[in-house]
Structures are given as structure tokens and as C-alpha cells.
Design a protein around this motif. Structure first.
Motif, PDB file in Angstrom:
ATOM      1  N   GLU A 255      32.475  18.460  17.631  1.00 44.83           N
ATOM      2  CA  GLU A 255      33.769  19.121  17.462  1.00 44.83           C
ATOM      3  C   GLU A 255      34.712  18.270  16.614  1.00 44.83           C
ATOM      4  OE1 GLU A 255      35.695  20.549  20.998  1.00 44.83           O
ATOM      5  OE2 GLU A 255      33.770  20.911  21.994  1.00 44.83           O
ATOM      6  N   ILE A 256      34.697  16.964  16.878  1.00 47.37           N
ATOM      7  CA  ILE A 256      35.561  16.051  16.123  1.00 47.37           C
ATOM      8  C   ILE A 256      35.073  15.932  14.686  1.00 47.37           C
ATOM      9  CG2 ILE A 256      36.357  13.645  15.957  1.00 47.37           C
ATOM     10  CD1 ILE A 256      36.143  13.479  18.995  1.00 47.37           C
ATOM     11  N   GLY A 257      33.768  16.114  14.507  1.00 45.55           N
ATOM     12  CA  GLY A 257      33.187  15.994  13.172  1.00 45.55           C
ATOM     13  C   GLY A 257      32.868  14.565  12.789  1.00 45.55           C
ATOM     14  N   GLU A 258      32.564  13.728  13.788  1.00 46.49           N
ATOM     15  CA  GLU A 258      32.265  12.327  13.539  1.00 46.49           C
ATOM     16  C   GLU A 258      30.966  11.933  14.227  1.00 46.49           C
ATOM     17  OE1 GLU A 258      33.767  10.385  11.537  1.00 46.49           O
ATOM     18  OE2 GLU A 258      35.723  11.323  11.210  1.00 46.49           O
ATOM     19  N   ASP A 259      30.324  10.913  13.692  1.00 45.15           N
ATOM     20  CA  ASP A 259      29.094  10.394  14.279  1.00 45.15           C
ATOM     21  C   ASP A 259      29.386   9.785  15.643  1.00 45.15           C
ATOM     22  OD1 ASP A 259      26.163   9.490  13.607  1.00 45.15           O
ATOM     23  OD2 ASP A 259      27.157   7.731  14.467  1.00 45.15           O
ATOM     24  N   PRO A 260      28.521  10.026  16.642  1.00 46.79           N
ATOM     25  CA  PRO A 260      28.768   9.473  17.982  1.00 46.79           C
ATOM     26  C   PRO A 260      28.957   7.956  17.996  1.00 46.79           C
ATOM     27  CG  PRO A 260      27.056  11.140  18.086  1.00 46.79           C
ATOM     28  CD  PRO A 260      27.350  10.927  16.634  1.00 46.79           C
ATOM     29  N   ALA A 261      28.187   7.238  17.196  1.00 44.78           N
ATOM     30  CA  ALA A 261      28.318   5.780  17.174  1.00 44.78           C
ATOM     31  C   ALA A 261      29.715   5.371  16.727  1.00 44.78           C
ATOM     32  CB  ALA A 261      27.262   5.165  16.250  1.00 44.78           C
ATOM     33  N   ASN A 262      30.239   6.044  15.720  1.00 44.79           N
ATOM     34  CA  ASN A 262      31.557   5.691  15.209  1.00 44.79           C
ATOM     35  C   ASN A 262      32.666   6.077  16.176  1.00 44.79           C
ATOM     36  OD1 ASN A 262      30.517   4.561  12.880  1.00 44.79           O
ATOM     37  ND2 ASN A 262      30.579   6.486  11.751  1.00 44.79           N
ATOM     38  N   VAL A 263      32.475   7.156  16.913  1.00 42.02           N
ATOM     39  CA  VAL A 263      33.461   7.542  17.932  1.00 42.02           C
ATOM     40  C   VAL A 263      33.479   6.495  19.048  1.00 42.02           C
ATOM     41  CG1 VAL A 263      34.061   9.261  19.675  1.00 42.02           C
ATOM     42  CG2 VAL A 263      33.319  10.007  17.406  1.00 42.02           C
ATOM     43  N   ALA A 264      32.303   6.019  19.449  1.00 47.34           N
ATOM     44  CA  ALA A 264      32.238   5.008  20.511  1.00 47.34           C
ATOM     45  C   ALA A 264      32.930   3.722  20.089  1.00 47.34           C
ATOM     46  CB  ALA A 264      30.779   4.728  20.874  1.00 47.34           C
ATOM     47  N   LEU A 265      32.740   3.322  18.828  1.00 49.08           N
ATOM     48  CA  LEU A 265      33.406   2.121  18.320  1.00 49.08           C
ATOM     49  C   LEU A 265      34.904   2.342  18.168  1.00 49.08           C
ATOM     50  CD1 LEU A 265      30.803   1.069  15.596  1.00 49.08           C
ATOM     51  CD2 LEU A 265      31.296  -0.173  17.710  1.00 49.08           C
ATOM     52  N   ALA A 266      35.276   3.510  17.657  1.00 49.28           N
ATOM     53  CA  ALA A 266      36.700   3.823  17.481  1.00 49.28           C
ATOM     54  C   ALA A 266      37.416   3.832  18.824  1.00 49.28           C
ATOM     55  CB  ALA A 266      36.854   5.171  16.780  1.00 49.28           C
ATOM     56  N   TRP A 267      36.741   4.334  19.854  1.00 43.98           N
ATOM     57  CA  TRP A 267      37.341   4.330  21.196  1.00 43.98           C
ATOM     58  C   TRP A 267      37.606   2.905  21.654  1.00 43.98           C
ATOM     59  CZ3 TRP A 267      35.443   2.284  25.810  1.00 43.98           C
ATOM     60  CH2 TRP A 267      36.192   2.600  26.960  1.00 43.98           C
ATOM     61  N   LEU A 268      36.635   2.018  21.473  1.00 39.03           N
ATOM     62  CA  LEU A 268      36.826   0.623  21.877  1.00 39.03           C
ATOM     63  C   LEU A 268      38.016  -0.009  21.159  1.00 39.03           C
ATOM     64  CD1 LEU A 268      33.187  -0.772  22.112  1.00 39.03           C
ATOM     65  CD2 LEU A 268      34.868  -0.704  23.966  1.00 39.03           C
ATOM     66  N   LEU A 269      38.202   0.348  19.889  1.00 35.83           N
ATOM     67  CA  LEU A 269      39.304  -0.229  19.116  1.00 35.83           C
ATOM     68  C   LEU A 269      40.669   0.218  19.617  1.00 35.83           C
ATOM     69  CD1 LEU A 269      37.674   0.043  15.583  1.00 35.83           C
ATOM     70  CD2 LEU A 269      38.261  -2.083  16.777  1.00 35.83           C
ATOM     71  N   THR A 270      40.705   1.248  20.472  1.00 37.21           N
ATOM     72  CA  THR A 270      41.978   1.696  21.064  1.00 37.21           C
ATOM     73  C   THR A 270      42.271   0.982  22.380  1.00 37.21           C
ATOM     74  OG1 THR A 270      41.089   3.521  22.436  1.00 37.21           O
ATOM     75  CG2 THR A 270      41.575   4.000  20.109  1.00 37.21           C
ATOM     76  N   ARG A 271      41.307   0.249  22.902  1.00 37.92           N
ATOM     77  CA  ARG A 271      41.441  -0.302  24.245  1.00 37.92           C
ATOM     78  C   ARG A 271      42.278  -1.578  24.254  1.00 37.92           C
ATOM     79  NH1 ARG A 271      41.498   3.570  26.710  1.00 37.92           N
ATOM     80  NH2 ARG A 271      41.234   2.375  28.637  1.00 37.92           N
ATOM     81  N   PRO A 272      43.001  -1.841  25.354  1.00 32.65           N
ATOM     82  CA  PRO A 272      43.822  -3.048  25.449  1.00 32.65           C
ATOM     83  C   PRO A 272      43.003  -4.318  25.292  1.00 32.65           C
ATOM     84  CG  PRO A 272      44.322  -1.517  27.248  1.00 32.65           C
ATOM     85  CD  PRO A 272      43.106  -0.990  26.557  1.00 32.65           C
ATOM     86  N   ALA A 273      43.558  -5.272  24.576  1.00 34.86           N
ATOM     87  CA  ALA A 273      42.997  -6.626  24.393  1.00 34.86           C
ATOM     88  C   ALA A 273      41.807  -6.679  23.455  1.00 34.86           C
ATOM     89  CB  ALA A 273      42.621  -7.261  25.740  1.00 34.86           C
ATOM     90  N   VAL A 274      41.222  -5.536  23.082  1.00 36.03           N
ATOM     91  CA  VAL A 274      40.021  -5.576  22.244  1.00 36.03           C
ATOM     92  C   VAL A 274      40.373  -6.045  20.834  1.00 36.03           C
ATOM     93  CG1 VAL A 274      38.251  -4.181  21.100  1.00 36.03           C
ATOM     94  CG2 VAL A 274      38.708  -3.867  23.547  1.00 36.03           C
ATOM     95  N   THR A 275      39.699  -7.097  20.391  1.00 33.82           N
ATOM     96  CA  THR A 275      39.864  -7.600  19.032  1.00 33.82           C
ATOM     97  C   THR A 275      38.831  -6.988  18.102  1.00 33.82           C
ATOM     98  OG1 THR A 275      40.816  -9.723  19.722  1.00 33.82           O
ATOM     99  CG2 THR A 275      39.768  -9.651  17.555  1.00 33.82           C
ATOM    100  N   ALA A 276      37.545  -7.066  18.486  1.00 34.57           N
ATOM    101  CA  ALA A 276      36.485  -6.604  17.597  1.00 34.57           C
ATOM    102  C   ALA A 276      35.209  -6.338  18.380  1.00 34.57           C
ATOM    103  CB  ALA A 276      36.218  -7.631  16.500  1.00 34.57           C
ATOM    104  N   PRO A 277      34.727  -5.106  18.404  1.00 35.23           N
ATOM    105  CA  PRO A 277      33.406  -4.846  18.987  1.00 35.23           C
ATOM    106  C   PRO A 277      32.326  -5.506  18.131  1.00 35.23           C
ATOM    107  CG  PRO A 277      34.650  -2.798  18.687  1.00 35.23           C
ATOM    108  CD  PRO A 277      35.377  -3.868  17.942  1.00 35.23           C
ATOM    109  N   ILE A 278      31.243  -5.922  18.786  1.00 35.54           N
ATOM    110  CA  ILE A 278      30.129  -6.526  18.072  1.00 35.54           C
ATOM    111  C   ILE A 278      29.146  -5.440  17.648  1.00 35.54           C
ATOM    112  CG2 ILE A 278      28.156  -8.092  18.243  1.00 35.54           C
ATOM    113  CD1 ILE A 278      29.744  -9.731  20.246  1.00 35.54           C
ATOM    114  N   ILE A 279      28.933  -5.321  16.353  1.00 34.11           N
ATOM    115  CA  ILE A 279      27.954  -4.381  15.836  1.00 34.11           C
ATOM    116  C   ILE A 279      26.681  -5.159  15.497  1.00 34.11           C
ATOM    117  CG2 ILE A 279      29.637  -2.713  14.985  1.00 34.11           C
ATOM    118  CD1 ILE A 279      29.290  -3.958  12.187  1.00 34.11           C
ATOM    119  N   GLY A 280      25.523  -4.563  15.766  1.00 35.61           N
ATOM    120  CA  GLY A 280      24.270  -5.267  15.552  1.00 35.61           C
ATOM    121  C   GLY A 280      23.325  -4.508  14.647  1.00 35.61           C
TER     122      GLY A 280
END
Length: 322
Positions: A255-280
């Protein structure tokens, strides 16, 4: 690329952190070097590794791969904020692991040799060591900092009370203390919201989530299986456990029109204290795909629907008391 402060420090790092755990076991050295070069092209400056990565005891396979990449020059080391970790056993003798002053000294020197650098930007305890007092831990880290071998100290897999105890001990020694915490945090694992994130906020630590895609469960696994991609037995078992949530999540991403992986990362970037999720990423294509997460903007409605699918926690003690 977006950049932010690492916790309360003046150090700026990219909002995505390149994880290197696949370098060696799953990604060849040549491809690993190409991925790191591409990361720099994309503006990713923050790299994470550990002395045990490569999973050949004592060899430091991944750190050696990074060291040979640094040795190519061209500003590779200067443009990289390198974080590595110690704790796991690097040998079979009693002091070849954990956080004793002896192992901290030996492990730091060994990581410096492998990575062919004169300092580690963020030196992280990979796990809590219940047998080593924080007074000993901090004294050893202070010596390394005085010697110019490390700049900052971080933790990984610490509970909220571990962070508090570490910081209060550092405060008594007039030392900066921890500046970051690496936690297992994603849409399926939200326990850090109880006490780890509040501790990070209060003490000024930057949170670095690892396994942000839950081992692939949040990366569009249903779509991939439908297209004939294979999955491990473990992955299938985890999918069966969370299938209803994953189905609803992938439908929302459609519905959003985005890849699930990118939505999961984007969500983390909205969370308190989060500086950078680790991508592998295992390939350059995977790396290129993740950068899109920085452009994904989740509105309040989308965030509310995500919380409906993957309920989180209130800060303790309200989550389990009044």
C-alpha cells in the motif's frame, strides 16, 4: 546520505552503518572491497566489525579483509569511522576472551594489527562480562585512550541496568563512558524499548540496532518465496511462527509502495536514540537498495498501523506496573 551525532558525542556518522559480518564467510574479499568502496561512494562512513567475524577462531578474518582494504589508501581509512568489538574467544587459553584488562589490551593490539590502523574509532564490548568489574574495564579502556589506540567506547547486548552501572562507574572516574549501544532491535524484537532505549536516552548513548531485518523476515520473504527463492529450515520455522504478522506487513508495504526492507529500516530511523541501523549487504545490489530507506517517510497513520501489526512496549515500569 544523512549524518547524525553518535549519541552525545561530537562525532558525526552516516545514518546507515555498514555491517561486515558477511565479509569472508559469505562474501569474497574482492567483493567485500567493492562493497566498501561503493559504501563510500554512497556516503556511508560508519563501518562495524568484530574480532571474531569470519568465524575461524583467532584468525580475525573480517578485520584482515578490512585492513587490506584500508592499506589500498586513497583516503579509505580517513573517511571511515571504524567500530570493532571484543569479547568472544580468540584462542583456547583462559584469557583469550571476555573483558579482563589483559584481554582488552591484547585484543585491541591484535585488532589494530589486523586492520592496519593506528586507532579504533569506537571500541565495543560485544557482550556483558559478569566476571569483570566495571572498574577494571574502565581502567583498561582509559589506558587505551591515553595511548591513542581508541577514541570512544561502546557496548553491545547490554541490558539497561548494565548501561547504568557502566556509566555511573565511568562518571566516578571522570571518564566519558559509553557513547553507543548495539542492540538486537527490529519490528519483531522490540524488548529494548522497555529499558535499553530509556537508558540510552538518559545517558546519551547512540543506539545501533543489529539484525534490523530480523534475519530476512522483514525483507519481503513471502514475495521472495513466491518467486522461487529458497529458505533455510530455520527461516521457514520463524516464518511459520510470525506468518500472520509478515503477511499483514507486506500488504502494508504494498500500500505504501515501498520495499519491506526499506520500510523496516525507515521505521528504526524514527525510533528514539537510534543513530544508525546496521545493514549487512552480501552484494553491491543489496547495498544500493538499502539507501532508499533514508528517503522513506512514514506518516503517523503508517506508524500506527505498524504498531498494530508489531506491538511494542511502553517504558518500564508502566509496561508491567502502573
Amino acid at each position: 546520505m544523512e549524518y547524525g551525532q553518535l549519541g552525545r558525542t561530537g562525532l558525526k556518522v552516516s545514518r546507515l552503518c555498514l555491517g561486515t559480518m558477511n565479509f569472508g564467510p559469505q562474501t569474497t574479499e574482492e567483493d567485500s572491497h567493492a562493497i566498501m568502496d561503493r559504501a563510500h561512494e554512497l556516503g556511508i562512513s560508519f563501518f562495524d566489525t568484530a574480532n571474531v567475524y569470519g568465524w575461524k577462531k583467532g584468525e580475525g578474518v573480517t578485520e584482515n579483509i578490512i585492513g587490506r582494504w584500508f592499506a589500498k589508501g586513497g583516503g579509505r581509512r580517513e573517511r571511515t569511522v571504524i567500530a570493532t568489538k571484543l569479547y568472544g574467544d580468540m584462542g583456547d587459553w583462559p584469557n583469550d576472551g571476555r573483558l579482563s584488562a589483559l584481554n582488552i589490551r591484547r585484543a585491541a593490539d591484535a585488532s589494530l594489527r589486523r586492520m592496519q590502523t593506528d586507532h579504533i574509532d569506537v571500541y565495543q564490548a560485544h557482550h556483558i562480562d559478569r566476571d569483570t568489574p566495571f572498574e577494571e574495564f574502565w581502567e583498561a579502556m582509559e589506558v587505551l585512550r591515553q595511548q591513542g589506540k581508541i577514541l570512544y567506547v561502546g557496548s553491545s547486548n547490554f541490558a539497561g541496568w548494565h548501561i547504568a552501572k557502566a556509566q555511573e562507574t565511568a562518571r566516578r572516574r571522570n571518564f566519558l563512558g559509553l557513547v553507543s549501544e548495539q542492540s538486537h532491535y527490529n519490528l519483531l524484537v522490540r524488548a529494548p524499548e522497555l529499558e535499553v532505549i530509556p537508558a540510552c536516552e538518559d545517558y546519551g548513548l547512540g543506539l545501533i540496532p543489529w539484525s534490523p531485518l530480523a534475519g530476512g523476515l522483514l525483507a519481503g520473504i513471502l514475495r521472495k518465496i513466491d518467486k522461487g527463492r529458497s529458505a533455510t529450515d530455520h527461516m521457514v520455522a520463524e516464518l511459520d511462527k510470525h506468518r500472520d504478522k509478515i503477511e499483514r506487513y507486506e500488504a502494508l508495504c504494498d500500500e505504501i509502495g515501498e520495499d519491506p526492507a526499506n520500510v523496516a529500516l525507515a521505521w528504526l530511523l524514527t525510533r528514539p536514540a537510534v543513530t544508525a541501523p546496521i545493514i549487512g549487504p552480501r552484494t553491491i545490489a543489496q547495498l544500493d537498495g538499502t539507501v532508499r530507506a533514508l528517503e522513506v517517510r512514514l506518516d503517523d497513520k503508517a506508524l500506527a498501523r505498524i504498531d498494530e501489526i508489531f506491538p511494542g512496549y511502553r517504558t518500564a515500569p508502566e509496561e508491567y506496573a502502573w
